[in-house]
Design an enzyme around this catalytic site. Structure first.
Site, PDB file in Angstrom:
ATOM      1  N   ASP A 114      62.186  39.629  45.342  1.00  0.00           N
ATOM      2  CA  ASP A 114      62.607  39.185  46.675  1.00  0.00           C
ATOM      3  C   ASP A 114      63.357  40.327  47.352  1.00  0.00           C
ATOM      4  O   ASP A 114      64.337  40.834  46.807  1.00  0.00           O
ATOM      5  CB  ASP A 114      63.503  37.954  46.506  1.00  0.00           C
ATOM      6  CG  ASP A 114      64.103  37.497  47.827  1.00  0.00           C
ATOM      7  OD1 ASP A 114      63.530  37.822  48.891  1.00  0.00           O
ATOM      8  OD2 ASP A 114      65.148  36.811  47.792  1.00  0.00           O
ATOM      9  N   ASN A 125      64.619  40.146  50.658  1.00  0.00           N
ATOM     10  CA  ASN A 125      65.507  39.772  51.763  1.00  0.00           C
ATOM     11  C   ASN A 125      66.447  38.616  51.455  1.00  0.00           C
ATOM     12  O   ASN A 125      67.047  38.029  52.363  1.00  0.00           O
ATOM     13  CB  ASN A 125      64.685  39.455  53.025  1.00  0.00           C
ATOM     14  CG  ASN A 125      63.772  38.258  52.802  1.00  0.00           C
ATOM     15  OD1 ASN A 125      63.642  37.779  51.673  1.00  0.00           O
ATOM     16  ND2 ASN A 125      63.167  37.762  53.861  1.00  0.00           N
ATOM     17  N   ASP A 177      66.057  35.531  50.464  1.00  0.00           N
ATOM     18  CA  ASP A 177      65.776  34.107  50.713  1.00  0.00           C
ATOM     19  C   ASP A 177      65.311  33.380  49.448  1.00  0.00           C
ATOM     20  O   ASP A 177      64.944  32.210  49.501  1.00  0.00           O
ATOM     21  CB  ASP A 177      64.744  33.938  51.846  1.00  0.00           C
ATOM     22  CG  ASP A 177      63.372  34.473  51.477  1.00  0.00           C
ATOM     23  OD1 ASP A 177      63.237  35.055  50.367  1.00  0.00           O
ATOM     24  OD2 ASP A 177      62.432  34.310  52.273  1.00  0.00           O
ATOM     25  N   ASP A 219      58.356  38.665  47.807  1.00  0.00           N
ATOM     26  CA  ASP A 219      57.634  38.987  49.045  1.00  0.00           C
ATOM     27  C   ASP A 219      56.975  40.360  48.944  1.00  0.00           C
ATOM     28  O   ASP A 219      57.142  41.069  47.951  1.00  0.00           O
ATOM     29  CB  ASP A 219      58.593  38.915  50.240  1.00  0.00           C
ATOM     30  CG  ASP A 219      59.896  39.644  49.964  1.00  0.00           C
ATOM     31  OD1 ASP A 219      59.829  40.825  49.549  1.00  0.00           O
ATOM     32  OD2 ASP A 219      60.988  39.051  50.111  1.00  0.00           O
ATOM     33  N   ASP A 222      38.924  32.563  42.885  1.00  0.00           N
ATOM     34  CA  ASP A 222      39.491  31.328  42.356  1.00  0.00           C
ATOM     35  C   ASP A 222      38.408  30.271  42.106  1.00  0.00           C
ATOM     36  O   ASP A 222      37.565  30.027  42.985  1.00  0.00           O
ATOM     37  CB  ASP A 222      40.482  30.800  43.410  1.00  0.00           C
ATOM     38  CG  ASP A 222      41.368  29.699  42.897  1.00  0.00           C
ATOM     39  OD1 ASP A 222      42.116  29.960  41.941  1.00  0.00           O
ATOM     40  OD2 ASP A 222      41.317  28.577  43.457  1.00  0.00           O
ATOM     41  N   GLU A 225      36.900  33.540  38.433  1.00  0.00           N
ATOM     42  CA  GLU A 225      37.521  32.574  37.524  1.00  0.00           C
ATOM     43  C   GLU A 225      36.455  31.533  37.214  1.00  0.00           C
ATOM     44  O   GLU A 225      36.168  30.671  38.022  1.00  0.00           O
ATOM     45  CB  GLU A 225      38.743  31.909  38.161  1.00  0.00           C
ATOM     46  CG  GLU A 225      39.494  31.057  37.163  1.00  0.00           C
ATOM     47  CD  GLU A 225      40.481  30.080  37.790  1.00  0.00           C
ATOM     48  OE1 GLU A 225      41.375  29.613  37.081  1.00  0.00           O
ATOM     49  OE2 GLU A 225      40.362  29.759  38.992  1.00  0.00           O
ATOM     50  N   ASP A 261      48.710  30.517  35.412  1.00  0.00           N
ATOM     51  CA  ASP A 261      48.411  29.122  35.063  1.00  0.00           C
ATOM     52  C   ASP A 261      48.667  28.828  33.588  1.00  0.00           C
ATOM     53  O   ASP A 261      48.408  27.723  33.129  1.00  0.00           O
ATOM     54  CB  ASP A 261      46.921  28.816  35.321  1.00  0.00           C
ATOM     55  CG  ASP A 261      46.546  28.869  36.787  1.00  0.00           C
ATOM     56  OD1 ASP A 261      47.403  28.559  37.637  1.00  0.00           O
ATOM     57  OD2 ASP A 261      45.380  29.218  37.088  1.00  0.00           O
TER      58      ASP A 261
HETATM   59  C1  GLC Z   1      42.898  28.156  40.033  1.00  0.00           C
HETATM   60  C2  GLC Z   1      44.227  28.849  40.192  1.00  0.00           C
HETATM   61  C3  GLC Z   1      45.305  27.819  40.137  1.00  0.00           C
HETATM   62  C4  GLC Z   1      45.097  26.855  41.270  1.00  0.00           C
HETATM   63  C5  GLC Z   1      43.697  26.256  41.245  1.00  0.00           C
HETATM   64  C6  GLC Z   1      43.381  25.609  42.557  1.00  0.00           C
HETATM   65  O1  GLC Z   1      42.731  27.610  38.783  1.00  0.00           O
HETATM   66  O2  GLC Z   1      44.369  29.862  39.246  1.00  0.00           O
HETATM   67  O3  GLC Z   1      46.587  28.386  40.195  1.00  0.00           O
HETATM   68  O4  GLC Z   1      46.041  25.828  41.204  1.00  0.00           O
HETATM   69  O5  GLC Z   1      42.704  27.215  41.032  1.00  0.00           O
HETATM   70  O6  GLC Z   1      43.252  26.576  43.558  1.00  0.00           O
HETATM   71 CA    CA Z   2      61.919  36.992  50.300  1.00  0.00          CA
END
Ligand code: GLC
Ligand code: CA
Length: 559
Positions: A23, A25, A27, A31, A201, A257, A331
């Site tokens: 981070d 800044n 918050d 980032d 993804d 993936e 994950d």
């Molecule tokens: C993939 C991502 C996971 C996400 C899912 C839905 O498995 O790695 O983090 O929640 O897809 O997008």
């Molecule tokens: Ca930040």
């Protein structure tokens, strides 16, 4: 074909989960400027590519995996200007950047969905998967992967839309050519900016069986959608089209993936001649700890099974496709807690052993942020400290609706919750591990005083410096990248040993996965021969035909 040289086979990828990285800044949220600050750290480690988990505009129902604008940056993370600077600063340091591409679904706050919901004749209606109710209930019995039903009712049109993940993540309708046009032109826009590829993804889910039939409930509440959504009827056509129209025009790397992928399917997605993707992630080694509640379990993996999986993939793709090597990601639980030993006594040595075992296999290795420090799983006392939608939904469903004992569910969470990987990166021993000067969005693991980057960078025996050495060996020895793989003693329950061969050279890799002393006999063909030790997590001992390995010892010899 295996030995055909390609730059991405020679890369080491570092995965950044931006929310938890740095981070800048105060918050409490990591980032882009935080990442820029740490580029020198990554360069020192030696990685050559970064995979950025999503940084696009998002209401953050699933931490950025629910995108409301693909061509803008999430406010929490900064601006497009920050992104451009990150990209050029990374490139200056020889680090490529691949972006997460989340196109199985969008956020329900994406303008396409907002339009789609307006009426059944809206031009965007067919961008998503809408169906009428069947006999007054949902169109079918599918359960969402994040708990509950996979359908959400829309009052205005008296119809339901499909969401494999959260309600706020409606699935896109890839059968609509307009959806493909939009996605491909968005990808082109990013590639023209100069990014170096995509991690895609849940790309194996984009094509659904048209009839959307009921799934097997396996005795549970909801039907299983997997057989109708994973590697669906048109997935390969759509990826070939993507390759032809977009990917083939750039010198980039793609990794899909590919939830549920087998060797045969992997070759379809990413075979050298597939005309689709460069590589896929397979998850069989992640599934070894599954139990009666699916991934929610406290089971320990068996090394025999792990070796079978790796061996199958190393041999199965040989000459035809390329492996991705990983112990963890955003994950999954932390590598050292799941596959090694995170106790005080063995954490460092077992983290180094795991790194050795993985980085010496054939394939492109991925390091998940903090793995290079041996960061561990976390145990928050209360479910209220968890932030992950999957963890929270599953807790509620299992404990509140199905009567599972809370202590049992918490134990599963300690083993496999995604938040294990999402606690802030531990930079130093100051408050909040130097991640933020504010209040972090998720609590820091309280072992940060002991486990942090600052201490490790300056300690030549640290996990960090061991990873650095592993990565640099890859740059010096082609055999690590291109050598063939052969498994030794497949029946050994505690030792994972294998040989790599390239031209006239051989590498012998021996890893003790147990905390006990284990004997290992050098294979006949190498007995008595001279060898150089490339790396080990213990002080060097003389090579003999019979060696006794110390707890979690790893050795790599070059013949
Ligand atoms: C993939 C991502 C996971 C996400 C899912 C839905 O498995 O790695 O983090 O929640 O897809 O997008
Ligand atoms: Ca930040």
């Amino acid at each position: 074909m295996n030995q055909e040289k390609v730059w991405w086979k020679e890369s080491v990828v570092y995965q950044i989960y931006p929310r938890s990285f740095k981070d800048s800044n105060g918050d409490g949220i990591g980032d882009l400027r935080g990442i820029i600050e740490k580029l020198d750290y990554l360069k020192d480690l030696g990685v050559t590519m970064v995979w950025l988990s999503p940084i696009y505009k998002s209401p953050n129902e699933d931490n950025g995996y629910d995108i409301s604008d693909y061509q803008d940056i999430m406010d929490d993370f900064g601006t497009m200007h920050d992104f451009d600077e990150l990209l050029s600063e990374a490139h200056k340091r020889g680090i490529k950047i691949i972006m997460d591409l989340v196109v199985n679904h969008t956020s329900d706050e994406h303008k396409w969905f907002i339009e789609s919901k307006k009426s059944i004749d809206n031009p965007y209606r067919e961008y998503y998967i809408w169906r009428k109710s069947k006999a007054g209930v949902e169109p079918n019995n599918w359960g969402s992967w994040f708990g509950g039903k996979a359908w959400e009712y829309d009052n205005a049109s008296d119809m339901y839309y499909l969401h494999i993940f959260a309600k706020k993540q409606p699935d896109l309708n890839w059968d609509n050519p307009k959806v493909r046009d939009e996605v491909f032109s968005m990808m082109t826009w990013w590639l023209d900016k100069g990014i170096d590829g995509f991690r895609m993804d849940v790309i194996s889910l984009i094509s659904k069986v048209k009839e959307l039939p009921d799934g097997d409930t396996h005795g549970g509440l909801y039907g299983d959608l997997a057989p109708y959504c994973i590697h669906g009827p048109n997935v390969h056509d759509y990826l070939k089209e993507m390759n032809e129209r977009v990917l083939s025009k750039y010198d980039i790397m793609t990794v899909g993936e590919a939830t549920g992928v087998t060797i045969e399917e992997a070759k379809k997605y990413a075979g050298y001649d597939s005309g689709e993707l460069d590589t896929v992630f397979q998850f069989e080694h992640m599934d070894l700890t599954n139990g009666e509640h699916g991934k929610w379990s406290n089971k320990r993996f068996s090394l025999l099974e792990l070796k079978k999986v790796f061996d199958k993939w190393q041999k199965g793709l040989k000459g035809e496709a390329w492996n991705c090597l990983f112990w963890s990601n955003h994950d999954q639980p932390r590598a050292v807690s799941r596959f090694g030993d995170d106790s005080h006594q063995y954490r460092e040595v077992s983290a180094k052993m795991l790194g050795t075992c993985l980085h010496m296999l054939q394939g492109t290795p991925y390091v998940y942020q903090g793995e290079e420090l041996g960061m561990t799983n976390v145990r928050f006392k209360s479910i209220d400290n968890y932030r992950d939608i999957e963890t929270i939904n599953t807790y509620n469903e299992n404990v509140n609706n199905r009567g599972l004992q809370p202590e049992i569910m918490m134990d599963y969470i300690y083993h496999v919750s995604r938040d294990n990987a999402r606690t802030p990166m531990q930079w130093d021993d100051t408050e909040n591990a130097g991640f933020t000067t504010g209040t972090p969005w998720i609590k820091v693991n309280d072992n940060y005083k002991k486990i942090n980057a600052k201490a490790q960078v300056n300690d030549e025996n640290s996990v960090y410096n061991y990873y650095k050495k592993l990565i640099s060996l890859r740059k010096e020895h082609e055999i690590i990248i291109y050598g063939d793989y052969e498994l030794l003693s497949p029946e050994d329950e505690n030792i994972y040993a294998y040989i790599r061969s390239f031209n006239n050279d051989k590498l012998l890799i021996i890893c003790n996965f147990s905390k006990y002393i284990m004997n290992f006999e050098i294979p006949k063909e190498l007995k008595g021969k001279e060898a150089k030790m490339l790396i080990s997590n213990y002080p060097e001992e003389k090579l003999a035909d019979n060696i006794s390995l110390r707890p979690y010892e790893a050795r790599v010899y070059k013949y």
